[in-house]
Motif scaffolding. Structure first.
Motif, PDB file in Angstrom:
ATOM      1  N   SER A 155      32.958  40.224  50.125  1.00  0.00           N
ATOM      2  CA  SER A 155      33.394  39.060  49.350  1.00  0.00           C
ATOM      3  C   SER A 155      34.554  38.333  50.023  1.00  0.00           C
ATOM      4  O   SER A 155      35.193  38.848  50.951  1.00  0.00           O
ATOM      5  CB  SER A 155      33.845  39.519  47.967  1.00  0.00           C
ATOM      6  N   LEU A 156      34.853  37.148  49.504  1.00  0.00           N
ATOM      7  CA  LEU A 156      36.003  36.383  50.004  1.00  0.00           C
ATOM      8  C   LEU A 156      37.307  37.122  49.712  1.00  0.00           C
ATOM      9  O   LEU A 156      38.275  37.007  50.465  1.00  0.00           O
ATOM     10  CB  LEU A 156      36.016  34.991  49.362  1.00  0.00           C
ATOM     11  N   LEU A 157      37.323  37.888  48.633  1.00  0.00           N
ATOM     12  CA  LEU A 157      38.524  38.670  48.322  1.00  0.00           C
ATOM     13  C   LEU A 157      38.757  39.717  49.420  1.00  0.00           C
ATOM     14  O   LEU A 157      39.871  39.881  49.922  1.00  0.00           O
ATOM     15  CB  LEU A 157      38.364  39.361  46.956  1.00  0.00           C
ATOM     16  N   GLU A 158      37.687  40.396  49.797  1.00  0.00           N
ATOM     17  CA  GLU A 158      37.815  41.411  50.857  1.00  0.00           C
ATOM     18  C   GLU A 158      38.258  40.772  52.165  1.00  0.00           C
ATOM     19  O   GLU A 158      39.066  41.345  52.908  1.00  0.00           O
ATOM     20  CB  GLU A 158      36.499  42.161  51.035  1.00  0.00           C
ATOM     21  N   LEU A 159      37.729  39.578  52.435  1.00  0.00           N
ATOM     22  CA  LEU A 159      38.113  38.890  53.670  1.00  0.00           C
ATOM     23  C   LEU A 159      39.609  38.546  53.629  1.00  0.00           C
ATOM     24  O   LEU A 159      40.347  38.783  54.597  1.00  0.00           O
ATOM     25  CB  LEU A 159      37.274  37.609  53.840  1.00  0.00           C
ATOM     26  N   ALA A 160      40.054  38.009  52.485  1.00  0.00           N
ATOM     27  CA  ALA A 160      41.473  37.648  52.354  1.00  0.00           C
ATOM     28  C   ALA A 160      42.348  38.886  52.525  1.00  0.00           C
ATOM     29  O   ALA A 160      43.359  38.851  53.241  1.00  0.00           O
ATOM     30  CB  ALA A 160      41.715  37.003  50.992  1.00  0.00           C
ATOM     31  N   GLU A 161      41.942  39.997  51.904  1.00  0.00           N
ATOM     32  CA  GLU A 161      42.741  41.228  52.006  1.00  0.00           C
ATOM     33  C   GLU A 161      42.794  41.725  53.449  1.00  0.00           C
ATOM     34  O   GLU A 161      43.826  42.209  53.911  1.00  0.00           O
ATOM     35  CB  GLU A 161      42.169  42.305  51.083  1.00  0.00           C
ATOM     36  N   SER A 162      41.662  41.569  54.155  1.00  0.00           N
ATOM     37  CA  SER A 162      41.649  42.051  55.543  1.00  0.00           C
ATOM     38  C   SER A 162      42.577  41.196  56.419  1.00  0.00           C
ATOM     39  O   SER A 162      43.011  41.622  57.478  1.00  0.00           O
ATOM     40  CB  SER A 162      40.227  42.048  56.098  1.00  0.00           C
ATOM     41  N   LEU A 163      42.890  39.971  55.944  1.00  0.00           N
ATOM     42  CA  LEU A 163      43.819  39.106  56.695  1.00  0.00           C
ATOM     43  C   LEU A 163      45.264  39.297  56.223  1.00  0.00           C
ATOM     44  O   LEU A 163      46.163  38.586  56.635  1.00  0.00           O
ATOM     45  CB  LEU A 163      43.424  37.631  56.520  1.00  0.00           C
ATOM     46  N   GLY A 164      45.443  40.228  55.297  1.00  0.00           N
ATOM     47  CA  GLY A 164      46.789  40.523  54.801  1.00  0.00           C
ATOM     48  C   GLY A 164      47.299  39.510  53.794  1.00  0.00           C
ATOM     49  O   GLY A 164      48.498  39.391  53.577  1.00  0.00           O
ATOM     50  N   ILE A 165      46.387  38.766  53.167  1.00  0.00           N
ATOM     51  CA  ILE A 165      46.821  37.795  52.152  1.00  0.00           C
ATOM     52  C   ILE A 165      46.897  38.520  50.804  1.00  0.00           C
ATOM     53  O   ILE A 165      45.915  39.138  50.374  1.00  0.00           O
ATOM     54  CB  ILE A 165      45.826  36.613  52.074  1.00  0.00           C
ATOM     55  N   ALA A 166      48.062  38.463  50.192  1.00  0.00           N
ATOM     56  CA  ALA A 166      48.245  39.180  48.919  1.00  0.00           C
ATOM     57  C   ALA A 166      47.606  38.377  47.787  1.00  0.00           C
ATOM     58  O   ALA A 166      47.937  37.210  47.584  1.00  0.00           O
ATOM     59  CB  ALA A 166      49.731  39.374  48.656  1.00  0.00           C
ATOM     60  N   ILE A 167      46.678  39.002  47.102  1.00  0.00           N
ATOM     61  CA  ILE A 167      45.979  38.313  46.011  1.00  0.00           C
ATOM     62  C   ILE A 167      45.998  39.198  44.784  1.00  0.00           C
ATOM     63  O   ILE A 167      45.706  40.399  44.880  1.00  0.00           O
ATOM     64  CB  ILE A 167      44.497  38.067  46.388  1.00  0.00           C
ATOM     65  N   ASP A 168      46.320  38.610  43.661  1.00  0.00           N
ATOM     66  CA  ASP A 168      46.197  39.361  42.410  1.00  0.00           C
ATOM     67  C   ASP A 168      44.722  39.534  42.118  1.00  0.00           C
ATOM     68  O   ASP A 168      43.955  38.574  42.177  1.00  0.00           O
ATOM     69  CB  ASP A 168      46.817  38.564  41.246  1.00  0.00           C
ATOM     70  N   SER A 169      44.320  40.743  41.818  1.00  0.00           N
ATOM     71  CA  SER A 169      42.926  40.942  41.419  1.00  0.00           C
ATOM     72  C   SER A 169      42.878  42.076  40.405  1.00  0.00           C
ATOM     73  O   SER A 169      43.753  42.947  40.413  1.00  0.00           O
ATOM     74  CB  SER A 169      42.041  41.256  42.615  1.00  0.00           C
ATOM     75  N   GLY A 170      41.893  42.038  39.563  1.00  0.00           N
ATOM     76  CA  GLY A 170      41.805  43.070  38.528  1.00  0.00           C
ATOM     77  C   GLY A 170      40.530  43.873  38.645  1.00  0.00           C
ATOM     78  O   GLY A 170      40.497  44.944  39.222  1.00  0.00           O
ATOM     79  N   CYS A 171      39.445  43.278  38.172  1.00  0.00           N
ATOM     80  CA  CYS A 171      38.203  44.047  37.993  1.00  0.00           C
ATOM     81  C   CYS A 171      37.364  44.184  39.249  1.00  0.00           C
ATOM     82  O   CYS A 171      36.610  45.108  39.399  1.00  0.00           O
ATOM     83  CB  CYS A 171      37.360  43.339  36.953  1.00  0.00           C
ATOM     84  N   ARG A 172      37.468  43.253  40.145  1.00  0.00           N
ATOM     85  CA  ARG A 172      36.649  43.165  41.359  1.00  0.00           C
ATOM     86  C   ARG A 172      35.160  43.061  41.034  1.00  0.00           C
ATOM     87  O   ARG A 172      34.309  43.461  41.813  1.00  0.00           O
ATOM     88  CB  ARG A 172      36.917  44.369  42.281  1.00  0.00           C
ATOM     89  N   SER A 173      34.846  42.560  39.873  1.00  0.00           N
ATOM     90  CA  SER A 173      33.431  42.388  39.541  1.00  0.00           C
ATOM     91  C   SER A 173      33.201  41.080  38.803  1.00  0.00           C
ATOM     92  O   SER A 173      32.244  40.944  38.057  1.00  0.00           O
ATOM     93  CB  SER A 173      32.934  43.568  38.717  1.00  0.00           C
ATOM     94  N   GLY A 174      34.101  40.132  38.964  1.00  0.00           N
ATOM     95  CA  GLY A 174      33.904  38.813  38.373  1.00  0.00           C
ATOM     96  C   GLY A 174      34.063  38.783  36.879  1.00  0.00           C
ATOM     97  O   GLY A 174      33.489  37.931  36.214  1.00  0.00           O
ATOM     98  N   SER A 175      34.860  39.689  36.329  1.00  0.00           N
ATOM     99  CA  SER A 175      35.009  39.654  34.872  1.00  0.00           C
ATOM    100  C   SER A 175      36.402  39.339  34.378  1.00  0.00           C
ATOM    101  O   SER A 175      36.543  38.831  33.275  1.00  0.00           O
ATOM    102  CB  SER A 175      34.569  40.962  34.232  1.00  0.00           C
ATOM    103  N   CYS A 176      37.457  39.646  35.150  1.00  0.00           N
ATOM    104  CA  CYS A 176      38.790  39.445  34.568  1.00  0.00           C
ATOM    105  C   CYS A 176      39.385  38.089  34.931  1.00  0.00           C
ATOM    106  O   CYS A 176      40.297  37.630  34.264  1.00  0.00           O
ATOM    107  CB  CYS A 176      39.737  40.578  34.966  1.00  0.00           C
ATOM    108  N   GLY A 177      38.898  37.452  35.973  1.00  0.00           N
ATOM    109  CA  GLY A 177      39.354  36.101  36.308  1.00  0.00           C
ATOM    110  C   GLY A 177      40.662  36.057  37.071  1.00  0.00           C
ATOM    111  O   GLY A 177      41.164  34.980  37.387  1.00  0.00           O
ATOM    112  N   THR A 178      41.235  37.218  37.391  1.00  0.00           N
ATOM    113  CA  THR A 178      42.554  37.235  38.026  1.00  0.00           C
ATOM    114  C   THR A 178      42.540  36.568  39.406  1.00  0.00           C
ATOM    115  O   THR A 178      43.507  35.936  39.806  1.00  0.00           O
ATOM    116  CB  THR A 178      43.044  38.696  38.174  1.00  0.00           C
TER     117      THR A 178
END
Ligand SMILES: Cc1cc2nc3c(=O)[nH]c(=O)nc-3n(C[C@H](O)[C@H](O)[C@H](O)COP(=O)(O)OP(=O)(O)OC[C@H]3O[C@@H](n4cnc5c(N)ncnc54)[C@H](O)[C@@H]3O)c2cc1C
Length: 429
Positions: free
Chosen positions: A366-389
């Motif tokens: 996912s784009l979240l995984e890509l961002a994390e691999s670039l060291g971009i800090a992102i708030d995330s909760g469920c990782r399944s498209g349910s919490c909206g964080t």
């Protein structure tokens, strides 16, 4: 018998058949009406059977937004008091909708930050018991600071352990998630690693109390016996249900003294839950596999199950944190998303505010995984498209969803945790 009486007999038989058919149909409709009236099934599912395909990830008749719950009971579940169960009752005391065993709740923890006006912390916790009408249960493991790092221990888990007490109020979103036990009576293998046991507890508690002798195998991996959660409960269930087989794997070498027959109902093994163990113990049957555990466990077991020949549709898994599990078929699915617009050109993802960009290829996640691999800090909760964080504005380009989000992102935004680029894309982040 005269011709007339034969005719009358045939007519009576036909009428009887019609009567039986109408009665059965009436009874079926009455049951549906009652279920709808009690709110135990969604009218959308009944009135539009197609809709059931879309809403299976949502708890039936769930609520929208946050609902206030009160902590009714707190209970430690392991020898070292690192895992605590919270029994939650709704403040309005109205009946709770059922959920699919394996789903989770999303918590918006307000007031836990020392900084005034700071964003609330959002975290997901799996429901750890079968559905009940008036309470939910979650079981939370303290997240310690990683060894050798000068960072604070886990925010939400430690807050729940140390600050949230019986009588405290919590803001909770409805049960959701794609990872839940199918309702068939087919044989299943549940594999839980560490705190990944929680959805398995919900699944097996529900199945053993509601289904008819369904064959269940539980493989539970921990480092040492002190980490085992609800061991007594597992033993009680295994004693009562011959269709429930429990195997515990202890990976620490110093657990050796524990290996061997501790009870006739639970078998212990030295090492991790691995494909060799599954192959040596499981009879050849079309099992569904449900796996939840740390990233290394998923990354080794899921491909190993595929290599063993288990069909993609029979492997279900969930991770509680960032985990990219490369799946043969998943890579093929996400490939389609990128190929729609970019057969030859590379797909470039730009994170505008962070000033970072990277090429994205099918199979990278996912784009979240890509961002994390670039060291971009992102708030995330469920990782399944349910919490909206992780909702983020799309400045240009388009995204696709490998897994349909459970909530709709705002117009012009996307949920990074389930989104992949459809074209080169620039994100606000
Ligand atoms: C669907 C789903 C279901 C879940 N179910 C459960 C469940 O049933 N039970 C359960 O216990 N958990 C569950 N989780 C995990 C849970 O949501 C939290 O992620 C977990 O409790 C940790 O959150 P935290 O706020 O305590 O830790 P965080 O504050 O998120 O920190 C996580 C870790 O990072 C460390 N850390 C902090 N800052 C840094 C830094 N700068 N560098 C490196 N490390 C750092 C912390 O010390 C900690 O170890 C689930 C997650 C999901 C997505």
């Amino acid at each position: 018998m005269s011709f007339l009486s034969l005719l009358l007999l045939i007519a009576a038989a036909i009428l009887l058949q019609i009567f039986v058919y109408v009665s059965i149909e009436f009874w079926r409709l009455w049951q549906t009406y009652e279920a709808l009236r009690n709110g135990s099934i969604s009218s959308e599912i009944v009135l539009n059977p197609e809709a059931s395909l879309k809403v299976t990830q949502l708890a039936p008749s769930a609520w929208i937004g946050n609902r206030t719950f009160t902590v009714e009971r707190k209970e430690h579940e392991d020898a070292l008091a690192q895992v605590c169960s919270f029994y939650l009752v709704p403040e309005d005391h109205k009946p709770l909708p059922p959920f699919f065993p394996g789903q989770f709740l999303t918590f918006q923890l307000e007031g836990m930050s020392a900084i005034k006006g700071a964003k609330p912390v959002i975290r997901c916790y799996s429901l750890s018991d079968a559905p009940h009408l008036n309470r939910y249960r979650i079981s939370v493991k303290r997240a310690p600071a990683p060894l050798g790092k000068e960072v604070s221990p886990g925010l939400a888990s430690n807050y729940l352990h140390d600050v949230v007490e019986v009588g405290s109020s919590l803001q909770v979103r409805a049960p959701a998630g794609h990872f839940f036990l199918d309702r068939s009576e087919g044989p299943v293998v549940l594999i839980g690693g560490g705190i990944g046991i929680t959805p398995m507890l919900s699944m097996l508690n529900w199945s053993l109390s509601s289904q008819n002798n369904r064959e269940i195998w539980l493989f539970y991996g921990v480092r040492n016996p002190s980490e085992l959660v609800m061991l007594q409960h597992l033993e009680t269930l295994a004693t009562a249900h011959p269709n429930f087989h429990v195997h515990i794997c202890l990976s620490d070498l110093n657990s050796e003294g524990f290996i061997g027959p501790r009870s006739q109902w639970i078998q212990y093994h030295q090492g991790q839950v691995d494909i060799g163990l599954l192959r040596s113990l499981l009879p050849l049957k079309p099992y569904h596999y449900y796996v939840c555990g740390p990233t290394p466990m998923l990354q080794s077991l899921v491909p190993a199950l595929e290599d063993w020949g288990v069909a993609d549709s029979r492997i279900h898994f969930e991770s509680f944190g960032p985990a990219s599990v490369s799946r043969k078929n998943h890579a093929m699915a996400t490939q389609g998303a990128a190929q729609t617009k970019h057969d030859s050109q590379p797909v470039v993802v730009t994170f505008a505010n962070s000033g970072k960009k990277a090429d994205w290829e099918p199979g990278m996640g996912s784009l979240l995984e890509l961002a994390e691999s670039l060291g971009i800090a992102i708030d995330s909760g469920c990782r399944s498209g349910s919490c909206g964080t992780c909702q983020t504005i799309i400045r240009s380009g388009a995204v696709a969803y490998s897994t349909a989000p459970i909530i709709d992102p705002e117009a012009g935004s996307c949920l990074l945790c389930v989104a992949t680029p459809q074209t080169s894309v620039t994100l606000e982040l």
